[in-house]
Design a protein around this motif. Structure first.
Motif, short mmCIF file in Angstrom:
data_model
loop_
_atom_site.label_atom_id
_atom_site.label_comp_id
_atom_site.label_asym_id
_atom_site.label_seq_id
_atom_site.Cartn_x
_atom_site.Cartn_y
_atom_site.Cartn_z
N LEU A 1 -0.56 -23.20 -11.07
CA LEU A 1 0.16 -22.74 -12.29
C LEU A 1 -0.18 -23.46 -13.48
O LEU A 1 -0.21 -23.16 -14.69
N THR A 2 -0.56 -24.91 -13.40
CA THR A 2 -0.69 -25.90 -14.50
C THR A 2 -2.08 -25.52 -14.89
O THR A 2 -2.31 -25.41 -16.31
N GLU A 3 -3.07 -25.18 -14.29
CA GLU A 3 -4.34 -24.73 -14.50
C GLU A 3 -4.47 -23.29 -15.24
O GLU A 3 -4.89 -23.16 -16.38
N HIS A 4 -3.58 -22.60 -14.70
CA HIS A 4 -3.22 -21.33 -15.37
C HIS A 4 -2.96 -21.34 -16.76
O HIS A 4 -3.32 -20.46 -17.92
N ASP A 5 -1.69 -22.19 -17.02
CA ASP A 5 -1.20 -22.23 -18.30
C ASP A 5 -2.32 -23.02 -19.17
O ASP A 5 -2.26 -22.43 -20.41
N ALA A 6 -2.88 -23.85 -18.84
CA ALA A 6 -4.06 -24.50 -19.73
C ALA A 6 -5.19 -23.48 -20.07
O ALA A 6 -5.63 -23.36 -21.45
N ILE A 7 -5.52 -22.54 -19.12
CA ILE A 7 -6.43 -21.67 -19.58
C ILE A 7 -5.87 -20.47 -20.34
O ILE A 7 -6.84 -20.13 -21.36
N ARG A 8 -4.56 -20.15 -20.14
CA ARG A 8 -3.87 -19.14 -21.29
C ARG A 8 -3.92 -19.79 -22.57
O ARG A 8 -4.15 -19.02 -23.43
N LYS A 9 -3.69 -21.17 -22.75
CA LYS A 9 -3.71 -21.71 -23.92
C LYS A 9 -4.91 -21.52 -24.73
O LYS A 9 -5.17 -21.36 -25.70
#
Length: 149
Positions: free
Chosen positions: A83-91
């Motif tokens: 989830l943390t990685e997904h958030d960073a990639i979305r940003k």
């Protein structure tokens, strides 16, 4: 790595994500029929984000990760990392459209590396641990014929 049949469609999408990641990296030879300039790479990346990445992330977050979290603390921690990685990639994707051309190659490279790292973590760590810990009955909830066109 042998995959549970319920994970096979995700692994196929992961392959597409890895191709995109390679296209975005700056120290990788150009792929045939793929964009090569940073401007072209950005347009391609944003297109793939809308068509593939966001739906892929959403499905993992709504279906796969909640399932994983039910089977122990180890999978709970691994899911939190995803989830943390997904958030960073979305940003990073959102920032991409605002990135000046002078900085674009570097931002694309960082994004490609982050995307690649996320896919590799999911394939090598999360999926492997899920295959070890989930009972066979748990996999039924992932088998959704309409989801994978």
């Amino acid at each position: 790595m042998k995959r549970h049949p319920a994970l096979t469609p995700l692994s196929r999408e992961h392959h597409q994500l890895l191709v995109l990641a390679q296209v975005l990296k700056q120290d990788v030879p150009a792929y045939k029929n793929m964009p090569v300039t940073p401007i072209e790479q950005r347009a391609y990346a944003l297109e793939r984000y809308a068509e593939l990445i966001e739906p892929h992330f959403a499905w993992e977050e709504k279906v796969l990760l909640p399932l994983a979290k039910r089977y122990g603390d180890k999978l709970l921690r691994l899911s939190a990392r995803v989830l943390t990685e997904h958030d960073a990639i979305r940003k990073a994707f959102k920032q991409l459209s605002l990135t000046p051309e002078a900085d674009l190659a570097q931002e694309l490279d960082l994004l490609g590396r982050a995307l690649s790292a996320n896919v590799r973590f999911e394939e090598r760590v999360l999926f492997q641990k899920m295959q070890e810990l989930l009972p066979e009955i748990a996999w039924v909830s992932l088998e959704q014929p309409g989801r994978w066109n």
